[in-house]
Design an enzyme around this catalytic site. Structure first.
Site, PDB file in Angstrom:
ATOM      1  N   HIS A 133       0.814  -1.214   0.000  1.00 45.59           N
ATOM      2  CA  HIS A 133       0.000   0.000   0.000  1.00 45.59           C
ATOM      3  C   HIS A 133       0.850   1.268   0.000  1.00 45.59           C
ATOM      4  O   HIS A 133       0.429   2.298  -0.550  1.00 45.59           O
ATOM      5  CB  HIS A 133      -0.931  -0.007   1.215  1.00 45.59           C
ATOM      6  CG  HIS A 133      -2.053  -0.989   1.083  1.00 45.59           C
ATOM      7  ND1 HIS A 133      -2.369  -1.905   2.056  1.00 45.59           N
ATOM      8  CD2 HIS A 133      -2.928  -1.211   0.065  1.00 45.59           C
ATOM      9  CE1 HIS A 133      -3.397  -2.635   1.672  1.00 45.59           C
ATOM     10  NE2 HIS A 133      -3.756  -2.247   0.462  1.00 45.59           N
ATOM     11  N   HIS A 176       0.521   4.119  -2.847  1.00 44.51           N
ATOM     12  CA  HIS A 176       0.257   5.513  -2.482  1.00 44.51           C
ATOM     13  C   HIS A 176       1.208   6.454  -3.216  1.00 44.51           C
ATOM     14  O   HIS A 176       0.808   7.528  -3.683  1.00 44.51           O
ATOM     15  CB  HIS A 176       0.406   5.681  -0.968  1.00 44.51           C
ATOM     16  CG  HIS A 176       0.327   7.100  -0.502  1.00 44.51           C
ATOM     17  ND1 HIS A 176      -0.869   7.790  -0.402  1.00 44.51           N
ATOM     18  CD2 HIS A 176       1.302   7.978  -0.105  1.00 44.51           C
ATOM     19  CE1 HIS A 176      -0.634   9.017   0.033  1.00 44.51           C
ATOM     20  NE2 HIS A 176       0.681   9.158   0.219  1.00 44.51           N
ATOM     21  N   HIS A 205       4.947  12.665  -3.275  1.00 41.48           N
ATOM     22  CA  HIS A 205       4.798  11.923  -2.012  1.00 41.48           C
ATOM     23  C   HIS A 205       5.821  10.786  -2.014  1.00 41.48           C
ATOM     24  O   HIS A 205       5.476   9.632  -1.784  1.00 41.48           O
ATOM     25  CB  HIS A 205       3.380  11.365  -1.878  1.00 41.48           C
ATOM     26  CG  HIS A 205       2.345  12.405  -1.622  1.00 41.48           C
ATOM     27  ND1 HIS A 205       1.574  12.445  -0.473  1.00 41.48           N
ATOM     28  CD2 HIS A 205       1.940  13.472  -2.377  1.00 41.48           C
ATOM     29  CE1 HIS A 205       0.736  13.473  -0.523  1.00 41.48           C
ATOM     30  NE2 HIS A 205       0.941  14.117  -1.685  1.00 41.48           N
ATOM     31  N   CYS A 220      13.658   7.512  -0.264  1.00 43.79           N
ATOM     32  CA  CYS A 220      13.068   8.334  -1.324  1.00 43.79           C
ATOM     33  C   CYS A 220      12.787   7.437  -2.517  1.00 43.79           C
ATOM     34  O   CYS A 220      13.709   6.832  -3.080  1.00 43.79           O
ATOM     35  CB  CYS A 220      14.006   9.474  -1.717  1.00 43.79           C
ATOM     36  SG  CYS A 220      13.375  10.496  -3.081  1.00 43.79           S
ATOM     37  N   CYS A 233      17.287  -2.816  20.357  1.00 44.68           N
ATOM     38  CA  CYS A 233      16.354  -3.836  19.883  1.00 44.68           C
ATOM     39  C   CYS A 233      16.933  -5.232  20.068  1.00 44.68           C
ATOM     40  O   CYS A 233      16.190  -6.200  20.270  1.00 44.68           O
ATOM     41  CB  CYS A 233      15.989  -3.590  18.421  1.00 44.68           C
ATOM     42  SG  CYS A 233      17.399  -3.600  17.279  1.00 44.68           S
ATOM     43  N   HIS A 268      17.565  -4.723  12.244  1.00 42.23           N
ATOM     44  CA  HIS A 268      16.615  -4.592  13.347  1.00 42.23           C
ATOM     45  C   HIS A 268      16.266  -5.975  13.866  1.00 42.23           C
ATOM     46  O   HIS A 268      16.028  -6.900  13.091  1.00 42.23           O
ATOM     47  CB  HIS A 268      15.354  -3.861  12.868  1.00 42.23           C
ATOM     48  CG  HIS A 268      14.362  -3.597  13.963  1.00 42.23           C
ATOM     49  ND1 HIS A 268      14.679  -2.890  15.094  1.00 42.23           N
ATOM     50  CD2 HIS A 268      13.056  -3.963  14.100  1.00 42.23           C
ATOM     51  CE1 HIS A 268      13.611  -2.808  15.877  1.00 42.23           C
ATOM     52  NE2 HIS A 268      12.623  -3.461  15.294  1.00 42.23           N
TER      53      HIS A 268
END
Length: 814
Positions: free
Chosen positions: A101, A105, A114, A127, A199, A746
Site C-alpha cells: 500500500h 500511495h 509523495h 526516497c 532492539c 533490526h
C-alpha cells in the site's frame, strides 16, 4: 574585471548532488555512511500535514489493511513493516508485503510529490524517486525535526494504538468463540521501550519473559533468607545440608523485577532501563547504545546472573561452617566444604534451565581406542548451508581419500566428512596470525587425546573473585595440594585456556584486562555479529586438559571456581583479583567420564536412527545433521595417539637396548559431536553473519524450523536424561529475527503465548522425574505474537514459521 573565487564556481545544486562512492557489500544496503542529499526534501515533507494525520489515525498500522479487515485463522492480519509518508502522513505496508500500500500511495497521480517515506520500526528514510536511503545529517533540518517528532510520538501513543487493534481482534474472536462455545484468552505480552539501538536486547528479553520455567525457578530464590537443601553425593556419606541464602545480586534482582513487570500487560510498554544499566555495569561494552548482537547479549546476561548465584551459594556454604579460613579449617571441614560445594553450585537456576552437554568422541583408526571430551553449552550454533556450486576436485585429491571412505562405508553408518579440505582460499589467505596460532593450538589439543586419559572442560585462567570466592579457592587448594605430586602440577600449569576475543577487536574498559571465555560460549560457530567486534569460534571447538584419578582433586574442580569468566566486570561490590589458577581451581561443570568400555561399533551410537536429509534441504534438522556428522581426522589433522606411541615405545624397549624416546605416532581418526545431556530449554543459534576474507556478509537464506523438534537422532546413546528408543521432543515458543543487513538491521521477536506445562514445571523445579513426563502434555496450540520493541501484533502460525530466524527457543515437552 572581477574574477570569481574558483571554490564558488560550482552551483549549489551540483554540490548537494555530489556524494562519495562507496563499494556495496553483496548483502548490505546501507554501506554509505554519509547518506544521500535528496533534492525532493523541500517539496515532499510537510510537518503540519503529518501531525494532523497521525493524530487522527492509528499509529504504525496500515490504514488500507485495517479497512479491509482481513483475517487469517481467526486473527487480524496486519504487517509490522509500516512506512509513513512525510508529505501527508499516510501509513502503509511496505513493498515487501503482499498489498504494497505504501508503494501504491506513491504511484498515485498527484500534483505534489509523495516520494519520501520513513519506516516506523527501523526509522530508515527512503526516497522512491531517488531510490536511495536518506540521512538526516546530509539534508535540511526539517528532515531531522520530523524524525525526532515521530520518535517521541511513537513512545507516547504505542499503547493506545495497540489496545485499539486488539479490540478489533477481540470483536472477531468473540464472534468465533460464541459460535464454538469457547472463551477468548488475554495475551500476556508487553512491549519494551527502545532505549537507543537496544532492539537486540528487547528481542531476547521478550523470549526470556515467555520462558515460564525461568520465572518459576526465580520465584524460589527471590527473597533473602531462602532455604536451600544440598544433597551431597552418596560417595561422601554425608547428610543433606540446609543453608540460608543471602539476598540475590543486583543483576539477578533486576532480572526478577523485569520478568515480574512483564506480566503487567495493562500498564503499557515497559522501560528496561534498570536491568540494562545493571548489565552495563557487568559488561561495559553495551554502554554506548550501539547496535550489538543478540546472541552475545544473551551469553553476557546469563553468565553474569549465574556468577551472582554461584557466589551466593558459595557464601552460604561457608557461613554454614562459620566461615573457616585456610588456617582454621581442618581436613574434615575442607572435605565437607568440597562435597557440599560440588553439588551446591549445580543448583543455580541458570544451569538447571539452559545448560546442556556435548560429547566429542575421537577414535583412533589403528588401535581403536576411544577418548571423549564433555563440553557444557548454553546454545548450539549451527552453520547455514548455502547453495553454491563447488569447484571440481582434481583426480589426485579425489583418489587420496576415496579408498578410506569406501572401505569404511559399511563399517560405520552416518554422514562422514573430511575435515579442512574444502576451505576457501580467500579465507586462508586473509586469516589473521592469531587465528592460525589458535588453529594450531586446537589441533594439538585434539591430538593429545588418548584412551588412557579422562578429559574435562577447562576455563579461563584469569578469574575474578570476591573475598568468599578466594577463601573458598584457598580451602580447596590447600586440600588438593596434599594429594598432588609435582608431576601433576607441571602438567596442570601447562594447560592454557582459549580467548574468544579477535585480534582486530578492541576490548572495552575492564574487559581489556581479562578477555571473554567461560562456560556460556556457543557450542560452535562464528560469533560474528553485526555492528560489533568479531568473535570467530570454530565448529565444535573444545578445550582439553588432563585429569588425574584423585577424588579430592575432582571435587576441588567442581567447587573452586565460582566466578565463571572475566566477562562479568565492573561490579564494584567485588574485589578485582585475577590470579592464574591451575587445574584444581577450574570448574568441572559436568562429570566427564572416560568411556573405556565402548566398542568401536557402539562409540558413535545415537538414541534413535539418524536423520535422513533430502536434496537441497535447509532446515534445523539438516543443520543439526551436519553439526553432528562424523569427521575424518587425516592429513594435517591426524591424531597424536598416545596409546600407539606408548606401544611403539614399549616395542622399541623390548627389541633394542637404546633408551631413545620414540617420536609421537600420528594416526587417522574419527571424530563426532553428539549431545550427551539435553537442557530443559534448548537455544539454537543460526550463524547468519560470516567473515569472508576481509569482508563481512550475512546469509539471508531461509531455514525451515519445526514447531516440534525431535532431538533424539542427535543425542548419544548414553544421554543422561533420555533412554535409547525414546523421543526427545522440544516445542518451539520463541524466535529472535534479524532483518536488514550486516551494518544496519533490526531485531524483533516472535513469542508463543501458551499454557505453561505443569509436568515440565514440576520436573524442572523439583529436579526429579515426574510421573507422566513420558507423555507430552495435551496443551492448546497457543497464540503467536510479533513484537518489535513497543509494537505488538497477533500473527498466524504460518507468519512465525516464515521468519528469518537468528535464535530459536525450544522447551522440552517429552
Amino acid at each position: 574585471m572581477r574574477v570569481k573565487d574558483p571554490t564558488k564556481a560550482l552551483p549549489e545544486k551540483a554540490k548537494r548532488s555530489k556524494r562519495p562512492t562507496v563499494p556495496h557489500d553483496e548483502d548490505s544496503s546501507d554501506d554509505i555512511a554519509v547518506g544521500l542529499t535528496c533534492q525532493h526534501v523541500s517539496h515532499a515533507i510537510s510537518v503540519n500535514h503529518v501531525k494532523r494525520a497521525i493524530a487522527e489515525n492509528l499509529w504504525s498500522v496500515c490504514s488500507e489493511c485495517l479497512k479491509e479487515r482481513r483475517f487469517y485463522d481467526g486473527q487480524l492480519v496486519l504487517t509490522s513493516d509500516i512506512w509513513l509518508c512525510l508529505k501527508c502522513g499516510f501509513q502503509g505496508c511496505g513493498k515487501n508485503s503482499e498489498s504494497q500500500h505504501s508503494l501504491k500511495h506513491f504511484k498515485s497521480s498527484r500534483t505534489e510529490p509523495h516520494c519520501i517515506i520513513i519506516n516506523l520500526s527501523t526509522w530508515i528514510i527512503w526516497c522512491y524517486e531517488c531510490d536511495e536511503k536518506l540521512s538526516t545529517h546530509c539534508n535540511k533540518k526539517v528532515l531531522a525535526q520530523i524524525v525526532d517528532f515521530l520518535q517521541k510520538h511513537a513512545s507516547k501513543t504505542q499503547t493506545s494504538a495497540f489496545s485499539r487493534i486488539m479490540k478489533l481482534c477481540e470483536e472477531k474472536c468473540e464472534t468465533d468463540e460464541i459460535q464454538k462455545g469457547g472463551k477468548c484468552r488475554n495475551l500476556s505480552v508487553r512491549g519494551i521501550t527502545n532505549l537507543g539501538n537496544t532492539c537486540f536486547f528487547n528481542a531476547v528479553m521478550q523470549n526470556l519473559a515467555q520462558t515460564y520455567t525461568l520465572t518459576d525457578l526465580m520465584n524460589e530464590i527471590k527473597e533473602s533468607s531462602t532455604k536451600l537443601k544440598i544433597f551431597p553425593s552418596s560417595d561422601s556419606q554425608l547428610d543433606p545440608l540446609v543453608v540460608e541464602l543471602s539476598r540475590p545480586g543486583p543483576l539477578t534482582s533486576a532480572l526478577f523485577l523485569f520478568l515480574h513487570s512483564m506480566k503487567e500487560t495493562e500498564k503499557g510498554p515497559l522501560s528496561p532501563k534498570v536491568l540494562f544499566n545493571q548489565l552495563c555495569q557487568k559488561a561495559p561494552r553495551f554502554k554506548d547504545f550501539q547496535q550489538q548482537d543478540s546472541q552475545e547479549l544473551l551469553h553476557y546476561l546469563l553468565d553474569a546472573v549465574r556468577t551472582e548465584e554461584t557466589k551466593r551459594i558459595q557464601a552460604s556454604i561457608l557461613k554454614a561452617f562459620n566461615n573457616p579460613t585456610t588456617k582454621t579449617a581442618d581436613d574434615e571441614t575442607r572435605k565437607k566444604v568440597k562435597a557440599y560445594g560440588k553439588e551446591g553450585v549445580k543448583m543455580n537456576f541458570i544451569d538447571r534451565i539452559f545448560i546442556g552437554e556435548l560429547t566429542s568422541t575421537v577414535m583412533c583408526e589403528e588401535c581403536a581406542n576411544i577418548s571423549t571430551v564433555k563440553d557444557p553449552f548454553i546454545d548450539i550454533s549451527l552453520p547455514i548451508i548455502e547453495e553454491r556450486v563447488s569447484k571440481p576436485l582434481l583426480w589426485g585429491r579425489m583418489n587420496k581419500y576415496r579408498s578410506l571412505r569406501e572401505t569404511d562405508h559399511d563399517r560405520y553408518s552416518g554422514n562422514v566428512t573430511i575435515e579442512n579440505i574444502h576451505q576457501p582460499r580467500a579465507a586462508k589467505k586473509h586469516s589473521s596470525s592469531k587465528d592460525k596460532s589458535q588453529l594450531i593450538h586446537d589441533r594439538k589439543c585434539i591430538r593429545k587425546l588418548s584412551s588412557g586419559e579422562t578429559v574435562t572442560y577447562q576455563k579461563n585462567e584469569n578469574l575474578e573473585m570476591n573475598g568468599d570466592s578466594l577463601m573458598f579457592a584457598s580451602l580447596m587448594n590447600s586440600e588438593s595440594r596434599l594429594n598432588e605430586s609435582p608431576t601433576d602440577d607441571s602438567e596442570k600449569e601447562a594447560s592454557h585456556s582459549e580467548s574468544n576475543v579477535d585480534a582486530d577487536s578492541e576490548p572495552s574498559e575492564s574487559e581489556s584486562a581479562s578477555k571473554q571465555t567461560g562456560l556460556f560460549r556457543s557450542s560452535s560457530g562464528s560469533g560474528v555479529q553485526p555492528d560489533g567486534p568479531l568473535y570467530p569460534l570454530s565448529a565444535g571447538k573444545l578445550l582439553y586438559t588432563k585429569e588425574t584419578d584423585s577424588g579430592d582433586k575432582e571435587m576441588a574442580e567442581a567447587i573452586s571456581e565460582l566466578r565463571l569468566s572475566s566477562t562479568v566486570t565492573g561490579d564494584q561490590d567485588f574485589d578485582r583479583e585475577n590470579q592464574p589458577l591451575n587445574i584444581s581451581n577450574n570448574l568441572c561443570f559436568l562429570e566427564g567420564k572416560h568411556l573405556r568400555s565402548y566398542s568401536p561399533q557402539n562409540a558413535f551410537q545415537t538414541l534413535s536412527q539418524s536423520y535422513i536429509t533430502t536434496s537441497k534441504e535447509c532446515s534445523i534438522q539438516s543443520c543439526l545433521y551436519q553439526f553432528t556428522s562424523m569427521e575424518l581426522l587425516m592429513g594435517n589433522n591426524k591424531l597424536l595417539c598416545e596409546n600407539c606411541t606408548k606401544n611403539k615405545q614399549k616395542y622399541q624397549e623390548e627389541t633394542s637396548f637404546a633408551e631413545k624416546k620414540v617420536e609421537g605416532v600420528y594416526t587417522n581418526a574419527r571424530k563426532q559431536l553428539l549431545i550427551s545431556a539435553v537442557p530443559a530449554v534448548l537455544i539454537l543459534h543460526l550463524k547468519r553473519f560470516h567473515q569472508a576474507g576481509l569482508s563481512l556478509r550475512k546469509v539471508n537464506r531461509h531455514v525451515d524450523f519445526p514447531l516440534m523438534l525431535d532431538l533424539a537422532p542427535f543425542c548419544s546413546a548414553t544421554c543422561k536424561n533420555a533412554s535409547v528408543g525414546d523421543k526427545v521432543l522440544y516445542g518451539l515458543y520463541g524466535i529472535v529475527e534479524h532483518s536488514g543487513s550486516m551494518r544496519e538491521g533490526h531485531y524483533t521477536a516472535y513469542v508463543k503465548v501458551r499454557t505453561p506445562s505443569r509436568k515440565l514445571s514440576e520436573h524442572n523445579t523439583k529436579k526429579k522425574n515426574v510421573p507422566g513426563l513420558k507423555a507430552a502434555d495435551n496443551e492448546s496450540a497457543g497464540q503467536w505474537v510479533h513484537v518489535s520493541d513497543t509494537y505488538l501484533q497477533v500473527v498466524p502460525e504460518s507468519r512465525a514459521l516464515s521468519a528469518q530466524a537468528y535464535l530459536l527457543f525450544y522447551e522440552r515437552v517429552l
